[in-house]
Motif scaffolding. Structure first.
Motif, PDB file in Angstrom:
ATOM      1  N   ARG A 161       7.796   8.861 -23.284  1.00 15.39           N
ATOM      2  CA  ARG A 161       7.800   9.079 -21.832  1.00 15.39           C
ATOM      3  C   ARG A 161       7.332  10.485 -21.459  1.00 15.39           C
ATOM      4  N   ASP A 162       7.444  11.423 -22.389  1.00 17.21           N
ATOM      5  CA  ASP A 162       7.017  12.801 -22.115  1.00 17.21           C
ATOM      6  C   ASP A 162       5.509  12.899 -22.303  1.00 17.21           C
ATOM      7  N   VAL A 163       4.771  12.447 -21.286  1.00 14.65           N
ATOM      8  CA  VAL A 163       3.314  12.406 -21.385  1.00 14.65           C
ATOM      9  C   VAL A 163       2.740  13.817 -21.529  1.00 14.65           C
ATOM     10  N   LEU A 164       3.270  14.763 -20.757  1.00 16.94           N
ATOM     11  CA  LEU A 164       2.771  16.136 -20.850  1.00 16.94           C
ATOM     12  C   LEU A 164       2.980  16.706 -22.246  1.00 16.94           C
ATOM     13  N   GLY A 165       4.169  16.469 -22.816  1.00 15.91           N
ATOM     14  CA  GLY A 165       4.433  16.959 -24.160  1.00 15.91           C
ATOM     15  C   GLY A 165       3.503  16.334 -25.183  1.00 15.91           C
ATOM     16  N   TRP A 180      -6.741  28.269 -23.944  1.00 21.19           N
ATOM     17  CA  TRP A 180      -6.311  28.578 -22.580  1.00 21.19           C
ATOM     18  C   TRP A 180      -5.793  27.329 -21.875  1.00 21.19           C
ATOM     19  N   GLU A 181      -6.389  26.169 -22.157  1.00 20.10           N
ATOM     20  CA  GLU A 181      -5.912  24.919 -21.566  1.00 20.10           C
ATOM     21  C   GLU A 181      -4.531  24.572 -22.098  1.00 20.10           C
ATOM     22  N   HIS A 182      -4.333  24.771 -23.389  1.00 18.94           N
ATOM     23  CA  HIS A 182      -3.046  24.490 -24.024  1.00 18.94           C
ATOM     24  C   HIS A 182      -1.946  25.351 -23.403  1.00 18.94           C
ATOM     25  N   GLU A 183      -2.223  26.625 -23.193  1.00 15.60           N
ATOM     26  CA  GLU A 183      -1.212  27.529 -22.639  1.00 15.60           C
ATOM     27  C   GLU A 183      -0.884  27.184 -21.184  1.00 15.60           C
ATOM     28  N   ILE A 184      -1.887  26.869 -20.399  1.00 15.09           N
ATOM     29  CA  ILE A 184      -1.641  26.544 -18.988  1.00 15.09           C
ATOM     30  C   ILE A 184      -0.890  25.228 -18.857  1.00 15.09           C
ATOM     31  N   LEU A 185      -1.273  24.219 -19.635  1.00 23.95           N
ATOM     32  CA  LEU A 185      -0.544  22.953 -19.589  1.00 23.95           C
ATOM     33  C   LEU A 185       0.904  23.159 -20.021  1.00 23.95           C
ATOM     34  N   GLY A 186       1.137  24.040 -20.988  1.00 25.31           N
ATOM     35  CA  GLY A 186       2.506  24.358 -21.400  1.00 25.31           C
ATOM     36  C   GLY A 186       3.309  24.992 -20.276  1.00 25.31           C
TER      37      GLY A 186
END
Length: 516
Positions: A253-257, A268-274
């Motif tokens: 269920r944790d789609v973002l994770g 940079w994408e990885h850090e911002i999504l985090g």
């Protein structure tokens, strides 16, 4: 926030004196709260901080400016007014509005201390702990610093790769920020088990599965089927099984994770999504406890103001302000009103002993109306409820038929025939079910990662667990676009449309909707 907004926000002496008194009243009532810092802000300052979600320093993004304009216009036209804000932090930080009367400031301080007690003691907010203070043993929640650091990180990436690129990616992330699992912080961390026999005791079943060339003479076996050939054949079988293995093994269920762990993201994408995911989990407890949190704060500002803080010349002004907070228009839902009345209902029930088997077995209206065992356990019970419940369990356990009747609650819906909203029922069971349905997952759909290698093509398959809640198709298409931007492969979601199984798919160029 600009430098001028960081100046002259300390409490004036007369408000500091009131703060000291109100904190003593609150402790005497049994409230247990973090140290709380109050600052006084002007209207513009308050709107700016509110547009940032209460945090004076966050990452730059155009939506905060949009929200500031909306709040400013709403205030200018007299449509709304922000009296206070409080941040779940250690120490907690609360903002008072410059220009409020002394009665309003005392009311807000009392209300804030109720919130901070709730932040500290309710189980859902313990997921926002960031450690423990070695000296005091109290939980650490340095979220103002965390979000300021996140903002600095985003600004560095903006300088390096440009604001348009970063803001466009943040837009995509924000459209996915509700795709988290609010229950995940409570789940135990389970280490992946590796069975020794997988490596040390391979089964003979594998050897039997390896295709071998036919051998008529035993002495030719090692020449016709050499060890290197058998190993290569075994590797092909293992690789095929690995491709066929479902990934993830259990839907997530944790789609973002999942995207952070498995999507092909640049650093940079990885850090911002985090950052977006971390903030989503920070705000999740507030979504889960809106009714309880506001009800608890209102319960205690009412106690403190009417029994301790107000003198006879202030009580009318106080009542007028509180009436505005608790006012509920027909067809509207006011969490302050529902929360405080339900806490008062619980206190009265436990004071009168209206619980347990004997109470449940009483089936006469007169008997239940006059039931009073003079147990006096109400105050202890509401403190227990404040610590161990969220909105769903709060409503599920303590909403009673008597409360629904007393508060004149009803369920309403849109009548297609008459083209208007109408009352559908006043029955206790129906009202309770509709309220719980509205609160479940914040009224948002349940979305799971079902397969990250759908059709063996590296495509992402999501599953919508329908539960009677349809997807908004225009929203769903925009979410699919954002997912494709992050996953960089086609994305598909299975759902129910008009009571029939259907799928929505986006491959980066074309949206597809069809039955399945």
């Amino acid at each position: 926030m600009s430098a001028k907004f960081a100046l002259k926000t300390a409490l004036p002496t007369y408000l500091y004196d009131e703060k000291v008194k109100i904190e003593k009243y609150a402790r005497d009532f049994g409230l247990d709260f973090f140290p709380t810092l109050f600052e006084v802000l002007s209207y513009d300052q308050m709107n700016e901080v509110a547009s940032y979600g209460g945090f004076p320093n966050r990452y730059p993004h155009w939506r905060f400016g949009m929200e500031f304009e909306q709040l400013s216009k709403s205030h200018e036209y007299g449509l709304s007014k922000i009296y206070e804000m409080v941040i779940n932090n250690t120490p907690s930080v609360a903002y008072l509005l410059e220009g409020n009367s002394i009665v309003e400031q005392k009311l807000v301080m009392s209300h804030v201390l109720g919130h901070v007690d709730f932040f500290k003691n309710n189980f859902t907010f313990k997921t926002t702990n960031q450690g423990v203070d070695a000296e005091t043993g109290q939980p650490l929640r340095k979220w103002i610093d965390t979000m300021a650091n996140d903002g600095s990180l985003v600004r560095r990436w903006i300088k390096r790769i440009g604001i348009e690129k970063v803001e466009e990616f943040i837009d995509n992330c924000l459209s996915l920020e509700n795709l988290i699992d609010p229950q995940k912080p409570y789940a135990p961390i389970v280490a992946k088990k590796v069975h020794e026999d997988e490596y040390e005791n391979p089964s003979t079943e594998h050897a039997a599965e390896i295709p071998r060339l036919r051998v008529d003479r035993d002495y030719m076996r090692e020449y016709i089927n050499p060890e290197s050939f058998l190993q290569s054949q075994q590797k092909k079988i293992d690789d095929e099984k690995e491709r066929e293995r479902k990934f993830p093994e259990k839907r997530d269920r944790d789609v973002l994770g999942f995207l952070i762990d498995h999507a092909p993201l640049d650093r940079w994408e990885h850090e911002i999504l985090g950052i977006i995911r971390r903030e989503a989990y920070y705000f999740a407890p507030q979504m889960q406890t809106k009714i309880m949190n506001e009800g608890w704060a209102t319960y205690w500002h009412s106690k403190i103001m009417t029994e301790k803080a107000c003198d006879s010349s202030e009580i009318i002004d106080y009542a007028d302000r509180t009436a505005g907070v608790l006012a509920t228009a027909p067809g509207q839902f006011n969490p302050y009103k529902l929360g405080v009345e339900l806490f008062r209902h619980i206190e009265e029930r436990w004071n009168r002993g209206q619980f347990g088997k004997e109470w449940e077995d009483c089936d006469t209206l007169e008997g239940r109306r006059n039931w009073d065992r003079r147990m006096g356990a109400g105050r202890e019970k509401v403190f227990e409820v404040r610590a161990h419940y969220n909105d769903i369990t709060f409503i599920d356990e303590f909403l009673t038929p008597e409360f629904v009747i007393e508060q004149k609650m009803y369920a309403f819906g849109y009548n297609q025939r008459n083209e208007r909203y109408e009352i559908e029922t006043r029955k206790y069971k129906d009202v309770k079910e509709k309220l719980l349905f509205r609160l479940t997952n914040g009224g948002q759909p349940f979305i799971y990662v079902e397969d990250a290698n759908h059709a063996n093509r590296g495509e992402l398959l999501l599953q919508h667990d329908h539960q009677g809640l349809d997807l908004k198709l225009d929203y769903a298409r925009e979410v699919l676009k954002s997912l494709v931007r992050i996953w960089k492969r086609p994305v598909e979601i299975h759902t129910i449309i008009e009571e029939k199984p259907a799928l929505l798919r986006f491959d980066g160029t074309e949206h597809v909707q069809r039955s399945r």
